[in-house]
Structures are given as structure tokens and as C-alpha cells.
Design a protein around this motif. Structure first.
Motif, short mmCIF file in Angstrom:
data_model
loop_
_atom_site.label_atom_id
_atom_site.label_comp_id
_atom_site.label_asym_id
_atom_site.label_seq_id
_atom_site.Cartn_x
_atom_site.Cartn_y
_atom_site.Cartn_z
N PHE A 154 0.92 -1.24 -0.07
CA PHE A 154 0.00 0.00 -0.07
C PHE A 154 0.83 1.04 0.01
O PHE A 154 0.20 2.25 -0.06
N ALA A 155 2.25 1.06 0.32
CA ALA A 155 3.01 2.26 -0.09
C ALA A 155 3.15 2.74 -1.50
O ALA A 155 3.84 3.62 -1.73
N TYR A 156 2.67 1.55 -2.24
CA TYR A 156 2.93 1.99 -3.97
C TYR A 156 1.90 2.35 -4.31
O TYR A 156 1.53 2.68 -5.54
N VAL A 157 0.54 2.34 -3.65
CA VAL A 157 -0.66 2.60 -4.33
C VAL A 157 -0.70 4.06 -4.55
O VAL A 157 -0.44 5.00 -3.86
N GLY A 158 -1.45 4.41 -5.96
CA GLY A 158 -1.49 5.82 -6.18
C GLY A 158 -1.03 6.00 -7.55
O GLY A 158 -1.55 7.05 -8.32
N PHE A 159 -0.18 5.04 -8.46
CA PHE A 159 0.10 5.12 -9.63
C PHE A 159 -0.97 5.07 -10.79
O PHE A 159 -0.91 5.68 -11.64
N ASP A 160 -2.14 4.63 -10.38
CA ASP A 160 -3.29 4.15 -11.14
C ASP A 160 -3.65 5.67 -11.51
O ASP A 160 -4.32 5.85 -12.74
N GLY A 161 -3.74 6.65 -10.92
CA GLY A 161 -4.26 8.12 -11.19
C GLY A 161 -3.68 8.60 -12.27
O GLY A 161 -4.12 9.32 -12.83
N VAL A 162 -2.29 8.25 -12.39
CA VAL A 162 -1.47 8.81 -13.55
C VAL A 162 -2.10 8.47 -14.69
O VAL A 162 -2.15 9.56 -15.78
N SER A 163 -2.84 7.35 -14.95
CA SER A 163 -3.40 7.00 -16.39
C SER A 163 -4.49 7.99 -16.61
O SER A 163 -4.89 7.98 -17.78
N THR A 164 -5.06 8.53 -15.79
CA THR A 164 -6.15 9.50 -15.88
C THR A 164 -5.84 10.56 -16.71
O THR A 164 -6.43 11.41 -17.22
N LEU A 165 -4.35 10.94 -16.95
CA LEU A 165 -3.85 11.89 -17.53
C LEU A 165 -3.73 11.84 -19.05
O LEU A 165 -3.14 12.77 -19.78
N GLY A 166 -4.00 10.84 -19.70
CA GLY A 166 -3.94 10.35 -20.79
C GLY A 166 -4.34 11.37 -21.79
O GLY A 166 -3.64 11.61 -22.99
N GLU A 167 -5.49 12.21 -21.70
CA GLU A 167 -5.86 13.06 -22.97
C GLU A 167 -4.98 14.31 -22.84
O GLU A 167 -4.97 15.14 -23.88
N GLU A 168 -4.05 14.42 -21.58
CA GLU A 168 -3.36 15.64 -21.58
C GLU A 168 -1.84 15.35 -22.12
O GLU A 168 -1.03 16.14 -21.85
N ILE A 169 -1.39 14.23 -22.51
CA ILE A 169 -0.19 13.91 -22.65
C ILE A 169 0.07 14.00 -24.22
O ILE A 169 -0.61 13.71 -25.32
N LYS A 170 1.01 14.66 -24.64
CA LYS A 170 1.66 14.98 -26.00
C LYS A 170 1.79 13.50 -26.75
O LYS A 170 1.42 13.59 -28.03
N ASN A 171 2.70 12.65 -26.53
CA ASN A 171 3.02 11.68 -27.23
C ASN A 171 2.65 10.36 -26.42
O ASN A 171 3.79 9.56 -25.50
N PRO A 172 1.31 9.75 -26.22
CA PRO A 172 1.21 8.90 -25.10
C PRO A 172 1.81 7.42 -25.36
O PRO A 172 2.59 6.72 -24.32
N GLY A 173 2.27 7.12 -26.56
CA GLY A 173 2.88 5.94 -26.90
C GLY A 173 4.60 5.91 -26.58
O GLY A 173 4.99 4.81 -26.23
N ARG A 174 5.04 7.34 -26.24
CA ARG A 174 6.32 7.35 -25.72
C ARG A 174 6.25 7.56 -24.42
O ARG A 174 7.17 7.05 -23.54
N ASP A 175 5.51 8.65 -24.07
CA ASP A 175 5.63 9.29 -22.59
C ASP A 175 5.01 8.69 -21.57
O ASP A 175 5.63 8.67 -20.52
N ILE A 176 3.87 7.63 -21.93
CA ILE A 176 3.48 6.81 -20.74
C ILE A 176 4.33 5.76 -20.11
O ILE A 176 4.41 5.66 -19.16
N PRO A 177 4.68 4.75 -21.16
CA PRO A 177 5.76 3.94 -20.75
C PRO A 177 7.01 4.34 -19.84
O PRO A 177 7.23 3.96 -18.78
N ILE A 178 7.61 5.61 -20.40
CA ILE A 178 8.90 6.05 -19.66
C ILE A 178 8.44 6.70 -18.31
O ILE A 178 9.07 6.41 -17.48
N GLY A 179 7.36 7.64 -18.54
CA GLY A 179 6.71 8.21 -17.18
C GLY A 179 6.34 7.10 -16.05
O GLY A 179 6.71 7.16 -14.98
N LEU A 180 5.49 6.19 -16.37
CA LEU A 180 5.16 5.31 -15.44
C LEU A 180 6.06 4.32 -14.96
O LEU A 180 6.42 3.96 -13.57
N ILE A 181 6.77 3.58 -15.69
CA ILE A 181 7.56 2.86 -15.55
C ILE A 181 9.07 3.24 -14.77
O ILE A 181 9.36 2.69 -13.65
N GLY A 182 9.20 4.37 -15.34
CA GLY A 182 10.41 5.08 -14.73
C GLY A 182 10.01 5.61 -13.16
O GLY A 182 10.87 5.48 -12.49
#
Length: 589
Positions: A278-306
Motif C-alpha cells: 500500500f506504500a505503492y498505491v497511487g500510480f493508477d491515477g496517472v493513467s487518467t492524464l492520458g488526454e493531456e499527454i503529447k505523445n502517449p505511446g512514448r511518454d506513458i511507458p517512460i513516465g509510469l515505469i520510470g
């Protein structure tokens, strides 16, 4: 106020501010009491329709987004996403959970516990990442589940996760007051107002938590890019404070404190990892920013996994340094780092810890408010919530209505409710959602309506059932018997089911941009681990989950079902009319 019509195409209804019912229920079923009565009489057929109907990628990406009238600004990149991910996860929890996990369960092996729980969370992150790249919409997991599992299950999951967000923001906001009091050399009670006329647990009013939530709400409404810059700055500063704490604590390190490494055995290490998840819970909210990301195919994997790699590394290092400063048996459960620094003669460090916790909690509140507003926005687009909440503000390009409404809910809970009551309400819905997203990913990869054969569909259902039941069995064995033979049998069933899915069911859909590797092993493992961790949840959380879910069912049957059915019917009729018109034009030409 501008609200999209229920078709999501073409027309725009303009409504004035006020409490007129059309602001909340503009659908045909609620036009009159007669209409509502007819809708209730058709509940069975409508429920069947919504249970069996799934959405589509195109609908979520285009029709649903059109109902907000205005587009969100595409201003975020991988750097913003990475620090949103860190900021949403790296809060004050590590300063509390580490102490209890180390002293009561894992000892110095808390490092291994953090690594296990971190890798478990990373499996869910990978599932979210594939969906986020394919469906970059504000609804996040709500949209993913709508496409693969349908409205009904999605609504129950979304309703629970929204409640979790409210409780989480309220909890962190009240904790913020406590740490602020520490910085000011005061007790938390000094900054709260006691109201004897109210019930115990609800009578310590917290105006600072409300002020914090409102201030962050204003920033979130004004600009997502501005919020991102603030989050990035504060989160990077937070990481620097963590590094300072690590370096300071290592000057007092004693390697003999690492003996024994795992005083409670592997059982204790696993129990600690279940708690630390539960110290890691919270990342799922980042996925709600999808419409505001310039290049989802590149930025989401780098951002979330990083972001997850940064958080896992930070947590493991903090756990290690705490156990190097003090023998595990002397670690304080409530304030482990503060007491550890005092024990080695560094009393001043407690202020650094409190300062670091304040910054971490500020970004957690910000990330949660942003995420819950975007969840609510997409829910309103489907008319499962009042559609005026789907509006994107024309000037700020943010979901102002949804942000304000959710902040009011956060403030109400934070103002009245004590932390011990809030703590009992957290956790179960998040794991429930993570499990559903992993299941939905397997459905997405192995089932496409109209293309997958009946045999493959039936095998998919059978293997998924085996995976789920064996995972539930492992959790039950963990709770009740700890029988090694039962563990082995259930693990073999899980393995055979996953292997059968891999070898005998044709993969129906390949990801276009980024996909989870080792399919179906990683999503299947994510399901097993999330359900396994559910076995460590307290009884009170399950009771809360059932009560809240029952309330959601009542709302769905009497309101949400009919509103979403009307919206879907109107959209379907409009699309059919457009197809007929297009066909007529072609024939005439």
C-alpha cells in the motif's frame, strides 16, 4: 453552463447555473414521472443490455470525449508523467509503514519485503501502461474496463475507487496537519477544533486540512501544466530530502543491526510485503492524464515505469538505512525515523523528516485531486453520473466542475473524520480494481467480438476462472492453514491455467504501440498477487466494501442504469441514422 447532449454528437445544450433537475438528469427517462415509471418497469431488459454490451476504443476516444465539448490541453510529456507518478506514490506512508513492517514482521529483511511488493505493484503498472497507451483518455481504468468488461462491473469498480480517493485525500490532508504541527513544535490537537456535541471520531475538526485541499483544488482547476510544474519541483525537492536523510542516517550506520536478517522467517517477510504494497498505491491515477499527454505511446511507458523504479529504489534504501541505525526490535512503530534519529543523538533530524513528509503529502493530495476529477469526468460522460460534471472548462482546459465537486467531498470527510476511522476504510477497492484491470487486459488480448471463435472464447472463460479461483484459494490458505501441500496444488492449477491460455487460445489482438511482455504470464501473476494480498486485508475493510457496493447497486438500478441506457440508445440511433443517410447519398450518386 454548457453540457454535452446525450448523443455526444453535434448538438449542444446550454444550461444556466442552478439546481434545475435538467442539470443533473437530462435523459429521457427522467423527463417526467411517467417516463421514470416506464424506465423502472424495463429495468430487467435494460440491465441485460448493459451487462452484455461493451464499449469500444473508438467510442471512448471520440464519442465520450466529445460530450465534454472542449478538449483538455495536451501539455504533458514523459518528465511530467514520471514526477506525477513519484508524487502520487511517495508520500508520508514510508515514514510509518516501514517501522511496523520492520519491527513486527520482517526485521532488516524489510528491504526484501519492499522489493517484493514493489515488483508486485510493477506488474499492475505494466498492465495499466498498455491500456494507457492504447486508450489515452481521462477515465483511466474506468474506460479500460468499460471496453473489455462492460458498464455494470465498471461502475462498481469506479464507484469504489472514487470513494477510496476521497478517503485517501482526507487521510493525507489530516496527516499534513499532524506533521505541520511537529514542525511548529505543537501537538496536532493544537491545530484542530474540538466539538463535544459531535460523535467521537468526528468531533476533532481540521480546518487546515480543508484549507490545504481548497488551495490545491484552485491550482488544479487553473492549469494542468502549472500543476505539473509545481508537482515536479516539489517532488524533486522531496527526493533530495530523502537523499539527505539517507546520507545522514548512514553516518550512524551499524552493520551488526542487520543480524539476524529475517528474524521472523519468510512468513514474516511476506506478511510485511503485503502491508508495504500500500506504500505503492497511487500510480493508477496517472493513467487518467492520458488526454493531456503529447505523445502517449512514448511518454506513458517512460513516465509510469520510470516513476516506479525511482519509488522502489527509494523505499528499499530507506528501509535499509532505518535498520542500520537501530536494531529492528527498538524501531518505533508510529514515528520510526524520528525516534531512530533521536536514539543516535540527531534530534534536529526529526524536523527534516517532518518537512519531507509535508512535501510528499502535498504532492499526493495534488495528484489524487487531479486523478479523481478526471475519473469523475469520464464517468459523467457515460451519464453514470450527472453529465454537467463532464464539462471541460473552455479557458483553463481542465474539468473544473468535477474538480470542485470532488474537493467538496474531500473537505467534508477531512474536516470531520479522525485518522483512525479513515485508516479502516482504505485498501480493498484498489486491489479489486488492479485485479480487474489485469483480467481486462487478458480479455483484450484473447477476445475480439466477431473474430474470436466460440471454442477459444469458452477456453478463455475456463482458464480465467481457473486463474481467479486458484488465486482466491492461495489467499485463503495464506489466511487459514499455511499448508505447504495446498500451496503447491493451487500454484500448479494457476500455472496450468496460464500455460493453457498461452498454448491453446489464439491471441486475438496485438498492441499497436506498446505491449506487456510475457503475455499472459505477467497479467496472470498480477491477478494472483493482488488477490493474494487481499487475504491480508482486515474484516472491517471487507464490510465497508460490501456496504458501499450495495449502495452503488441501489444507485445503479434506480438512476445510473437508466441514464446510461438512454445515452447509449440515443448515440446508437444517431449513428444508425448517419449510416442510412450515407447509404442513401451513395445510392443517389
Amino acid at each position: 453552463m454548457v453540457v454535452g447532449d446525450s448523443s455526444g454528437q453535434g448538438m449542444v445544450r446550454t444550461m444556466r447555473y442552478g439546481c434545475h433537475k435538467n442539470n443533473f438528469f437530462p435523459e429521457e427517462s427522467f423527463k417526467s414521472w411517467g417516463n421514470y415509471g416506464r424506465a423502472l418497469r424495463n429495468t430487467k431488459s435494460r440491465l441485460t443490455d448493459r451487462l452484455l454490451t461493451r464499449s469500444s476504443d473508438e467510442s471512448e476516444l471520440h464519442e465520450m470525449r466529445a460530450r465534454s465539448q472542449n478538449e483538455m490541453a495536451k501539455s504533458l510529456n514523459w518528465f511530467d508523467i514520471m514526477w506525477f507518478g513519484v508524487g502520487s506514490v511517495l508520500g508520508a506512508g514510508v515514514f510509518v509503514l516501514t517501522g511496523q513492517a520492520a519491527r513486527d514482521y520482517a526485521g532488516p529483511a524489510v528491504i526484501i519485503s519492499y522489493l517484493i511488493s514493489g515488483l508486485s505493484a510493477l506488474l499492475s503498472v505494466l498492465c495499466y501502461t498498455e491500456f494507457s497507451v492504447e486508450l489515452p483518455v481521462a477515465g483511466g481504468s474506468f474506460a479500460y474496463l468499460r471496453v473489455e468488461l462492460g458498464d455494470f462491473i465498471t461502475f462498481l469498480a469506479a464507484g469504489n475507487i472514487l470513494f477510496e480517493y476521497i478517503v485517501a485525500v482526507a487521510s493525507v490532508a489530516r496527516s499534513w496537519t499532524s506533521y505541520f504541527a511537529t514542525l511548529c513544535n505543537h501537538k496536532p490537537e493544537d491545530f484542530r477544533l474540538h466539538a463535544p456535541v459531535l460523535a467521537h471520531g468526528f468531533n476533532d475538526l481540521d480546518p487546515i486540512a480543508v484549507i490545504l485541499s481548497i488551495a490545491i483544488c484552485i491550482g488544479a482547476c487553473l492549469s494542468i501544466k502549472g500543476s505539473s510544474k509545481f508537482n515536479s519541483l516539489v517532488t524533486i525537492l522531496h527526493i533530495l530530502v530523502m537523499i539527505f536523510i539517507l546520507v545522514a542516517s548512514l553516518t550512524k550506520a551499524d552493520t551488526s543491526n542487520f543480524q539476524p536478517l529475517a528474524p521472523f522467517g519468510m512468513d514474516g517477510v511476506l506478511r510485511a510485503s503485503a502491508m508495504l504494497f500500500f506504500a505503492y498505491v497511487g500510480f493508477d491515477g496517472v493513467s487518467t492524464l492520458g488526454e493531456e499527454i503529447k505523445n502517449p505511446g512514448r511518454d506513458i511507458p517512460i513516465g509510469l515505469i520510470g516513476s516506479m523504479i525511482i519509488v522502489i529504489t527509494t523505499y528499499c534504501l530507506l528501509g535499509a538505512t532505518l535498520c542500520l541505525m537501530q536494531p529492528y526490535s527498538q524501531i518505533d512503530v508510529d514515528a520510526p525515523f524520528t525516534i531512530a534519529f533521536e536514539a543516535v543523538g540527531m534530534n534536529w533530524a526529526k524536523y527534516v523528516v517532518a518537512f519531507g513528509a509535508l512535501k510528499g503529502m502535498t504532492t499526493v493530495v495534488l495528484s489524487n485531486i487531479i486523478a479523481q476529477a478526471r475519473y469523475f469526468t469520464h464517468i459523467a460522460r457515460t451519464h453514470l453520473a450527472p453529465p454537467f460534471l463532464a464539462v471541460i472548462n473552455e479557458k483553463t482546459k481542465t474539468p473544473v466542475n468535477a474538480t470542485v465537486v470532488m474537493t467538496i467531498a474531500n473537505c467534508t470527510v477531512a474536516f470531520f473524520t479522525s485518522l483512525d476511522i479513515l485508516a479502516n476504510l482504505l485498501s480493498i477497492s484498489t486491489l479489486f480494481l488492479f485485479s480487474l484491470v489485469s483480467m481486462a487486459l487478458l480479455v483484450r488480448r484473447y477476445y475480439v467480438s466477431g473474430e474470436t471463435t466460440s471454442l477459444d472464447r469458452n477456453k478463455l472463460i475456463g482458464f480465467l476462472t481457473m486463474i481467479i479461483l486458484s488465486s482466491i484459494g492461495l489467499a485463503l490458505v495464506w489466511v487459514h492453514s499455511k499448508n505447504v501441500a495446498e500451496y503447491i496444488v493451487l500454484a500448479v492449477v494457476w500455472f496450468i491455467a496460464t500455460l493453457g491460455l498461452k498454448l491453446t487460445v489464439k491471441e486475438a489482438k496485438k498492441p499497436k504501440l506498446w505491449g506487456v511482455p510475457l503475455m499472459p504470464w505477467l497479467p496472470s501473476a498480477s491477478i494472483a498477487i493482488n488477490i493474494f494480498i487481499l487475504g491480508s486485508i482486515d474484516k472491517a475493510s471487507f464490510i465497508r466494501f460490501l456496504i458501499w457496493t450495495a449502495g452503488l447497486l441501489v444507485y445503479y438500478v434506480f438512476v445510473g442504469l437508466h441514464a446510461s441506457y438512454d445515452a447509449a440508445t440515443e448515440t446508437r440511433e444517431k449513428l444508425e441514422a448517419e449510416q442510412i443517410e450515407a447509404a442513401t447519398i451513395m445510392l443517389n450518386s
